[in-house]
Scaffold this motif. Structure first.
Motif, short mmCIF file in Angstrom:
data_model
loop_
_atom_site.label_atom_id
_atom_site.label_comp_id
_atom_site.label_asym_id
_atom_site.label_seq_id
_atom_site.Cartn_x
_atom_site.Cartn_y
_atom_site.Cartn_z
N GLU A 31 0.82 -1.21 0.00
CA GLU A 31 0.00 0.00 0.00
C GLU A 31 0.86 1.26 0.00
OE1 GLU A 31 -4.00 -1.70 2.27
OE2 GLU A 31 -2.34 -0.90 3.46
N GLU A 32 1.98 1.21 0.71
CA GLU A 32 2.89 2.36 0.72
C GLU A 32 3.50 2.61 -0.65
OE1 GLU A 32 5.94 2.10 3.62
OE2 GLU A 32 4.64 2.58 5.30
N THR A 44 1.99 2.21 -3.45
CA THR A 44 0.95 2.51 -4.44
C THR A 44 0.67 4.00 -4.46
OG1 THR A 44 -0.08 0.37 -3.97
CG2 THR A 44 -1.40 1.97 -5.18
N GLU A 71 -1.15 7.44 -4.97
CA GLU A 71 -2.57 7.77 -4.87
C GLU A 71 -3.23 7.86 -6.24
OE1 GLU A 71 -4.07 11.91 -3.67
OE2 GLU A 71 -4.09 10.71 -1.82
N ARG A 72 -2.56 8.48 -7.21
CA ARG A 72 -3.16 8.66 -8.52
C ARG A 72 -3.37 7.33 -9.24
NH1 ARG A 72 1.20 8.61 -12.11
NH2 ARG A 72 3.22 8.73 -11.05
N ALA A 97 -4.02 4.37 -7.63
CA ALA A 97 -5.18 3.75 -6.99
C ALA A 97 -6.48 4.40 -7.48
CB ALA A 97 -5.07 3.87 -5.47
N LEU A 98 -6.46 5.71 -7.64
CA LEU A 98 -7.64 6.41 -8.15
C LEU A 98 -7.95 6.02 -9.59
CD1 LEU A 98 -7.30 10.06 -6.78
CD2 LEU A 98 -9.15 8.44 -6.33
N LEU A 114 -10.70 14.10 -2.04
CA LEU A 114 -10.39 12.80 -1.47
C LEU A 114 -11.03 12.57 -0.11
CD1 LEU A 114 -6.61 12.40 -2.39
CD2 LEU A 114 -8.55 11.13 -3.31
N ASP A 115 -11.21 13.63 0.67
CA ASP A 115 -11.64 13.45 2.05
C ASP A 115 -13.04 13.97 2.33
OD1 ASP A 115 -9.23 12.16 2.99
OD2 ASP A 115 -8.25 14.09 2.68
N ARG A 154 -10.86 8.58 -0.50
CA ARG A 154 -9.60 7.98 -0.05
C ARG A 154 -9.86 6.66 0.67
NH1 ARG A 154 -5.04 10.86 0.77
NH2 ARG A 154 -6.23 12.77 1.19
N TYR A 163 -11.02 3.84 -2.06
CA TYR A 163 -10.03 3.16 -2.90
C TYR A 163 -9.13 2.27 -2.07
CZ TYR A 163 -6.17 6.63 -2.12
OH TYR A 163 -5.17 7.42 -1.60
N ARG A 164 -8.83 2.67 -0.83
CA ARG A 164 -8.02 1.80 0.03
C ARG A 164 -8.78 0.53 0.39
NH1 ARG A 164 -5.53 6.35 4.23
NH2 ARG A 164 -3.84 7.09 2.84
#
Length: 443
Positions: A296-297, A299, A301-302, A304-305, A321-322, A356, A359-360
């Motif tokens: 996960e670290e 990956t 953000e863009r 995963a999105l 995102l939030d 956020r 996607y996680r």
């Protein structure tokens, strides 16, 4: 009804670096080797050492460049399956070789001939993973602005299978005497002209290669929508499903596929239900959790999105995102993978998510974490409780995840009495416990 076959395993290769979107960045990954034959030979031989029934090569006919980050993660950069499997047929001896081929962007005569050729090169180990293609990007590589509608794709797919099977039956099994004394190479009375005229396809035949060693190659199919399940019940030898943590849900889906096969006049045991399983293996549960955390670290953000955007068919890159994530779902109008779309909607129905968080959560739920014992127990329970006949294993990182599975989990499955200690035979049909079908002209 035939007796139940032992648990079946397939080694799925969906992305060269592993099933995790950034598996190629893991310490064990070797991204510079993804176009080298030896890389895939190592993969196939490791799976063969674990007595996997088949290697299962995914394929899509485009590059993920719809959204900003698409090209960066390069998940669709891979060799063409039939070319690769033809080479692997000479470097392996037992394991099956399943190629993903689209019925939307191919013609049945080509497909029947190429797969029959692979079956001969491999002495009866070839298989076809049927897909109907899901993305408009593919359509634009084949003269269309958009993909065919979902229902239309599946109607064409079913007719396509009918034609391929008919072409494989072009010649009787004993049609080639190769008699030098009389000069008779082939018996004209044992060749059959298909003469197919249907809704989508017009194919005369016959095929210019003898009937394959397996008669009809095993047909894998992954559709989990209503149209996909209907096609699988009528035609598939093995069904590749998304998989679920819920054992009751798995049993319901398993029963549904078997019932559809029975209604189509088939032996339900001749249709293998093989859920996907993406294992992250640790010596302890905490170690498995740490392996996922490191991925996960890695990956961005863009990336995963982009992946979530692709699955939902909407560019999410400009969303906050939030903030609470609100999505205007349209399951009926969605024209890509309906089962994957539905699985994300199910997550959204559980509680309120920010983008956020979503996607996680969606990426995390694709993987099953555990120790060799707990993961072996999970596979055995699903098999014995009739939620699965086996699994298509998709490994988050390569080559280490596959090696760990073969070393640590396969012996446990054998010790529990559900997994064979040796291959059942030489052909993929034998590995799957499937009889060789007679030609439609045998009578």
């Amino acid at each position: 009804m035939t007796a139940r076959h032992p648990l079946v395993l397939g080694a799925g290769l969906f992305y060269p670096g592993g099933e995790h979107i950034t598996g190629w960045r893991s310490p064990a990954a070797e991204p510079t080797r993804y176009l080298e034959l030896d890389y895939y030979a190592d993969f196939a031989r490791t799976a063969e050492a674990g007595r996997f029934a088949t290697v299962f090569l995914a394929d899509e006919l485009y590059v993920w460049d719809r959204y900003d980050s698409g090209v960066d993660h390069g998940v669709n950069i891979r060799p063409e399956p039939l070319t690769l499997l033809s080479a692997l047929s000479q470097l392996t001896t037992k394991i099956g070789l399943a190629a993903t081929i689209s019925t939307t962007y191919n013609e049945p005569y080509h497909v029947a001939r190429k797969l029959a050729s692979l079956d001969y090169l491999s002495d009866g180990r070839a298989a076809w993973n049927l897909v109907t293609s899901a993305s408009d990007e593919e359509a634009r590589n084949f003269g269309r602005d958009a993909n065919l509608d979902h229902e239309v794709r599946y109607r064409r797919g079913e007719e396509f299978v009918e034609v391929v099977h008919g072409l494989w039956d072009s010649w009787d099994d004993d049609a080639f005497p190769h008699d030098k004394a009389t000069g008779i190479f082939a018996d004209r009375d044992k060749v059959h002209v298909l003469g197919h005229e249907g809704e989508f396809l017009s194919v005369r035949g016959p095929l210019n290669i003898p009937r394959p060693p397996q008669g009809h190659l095993p047909l894998f199919q992954a559709g989990a929508s209503e149209a996909g399940r209907a096609l699988a019940g009528r035609t598939a030898d093995a069904v590749f499903t998304l998989g679920s943590d819920d054992l009751d849900e798995g049993r319901r889906l398993y029963k549904d596929y078997k019932l559809r096969a029975r209604r189509a006049g088939r032996d339900p045991e001749a249709v293998k239900v093989l859920p996907a399983l993406q294992p992250i293996i640790g010596r302890t549960q905490a170690e498995a959790e740490e392996k996922l955390r490191l991925l996960e670290e890695l990956t961005p953000e863009r990336v995963a999105l982009d992946l979530l955007s692709h699955w939902l068919g909407e560019d999410l890159g400009r969303r906050e995102l939030d903030e609470p994530f609100v999505f205007d779902a349209d399951p009926e109008g969605f024209n890509q993978s309906k089962s994957l779309y539905a699985s994300i909607l199910k997550v959204l129905g559980e509680r309120e998510f920010t983008l956020r968080e979503l996607y996680r959560e969606v990426l995390r739920r694709r993987f099953v974490l555990g120790t060799p014992d707990s993961l072996a127990d999970r596979l055995v329970e699903a098999y014995t409780e009739r939620a699965a006949d086996g699994f298509i294993l998709m490994f988050p990182t390569l080559p280490d995840s596959l090696s760990d599975f073969v070393t640590e989990i396969v012996p446990r499955l054998t010790d529990r009495g559900v997994y064979p200690a040796e291959y059942a035979g030489d052909t993929l049909r034998e590995h799957l416990g499937l009889a060789r079908p007679e030609s439609r002209y045998a009578a």
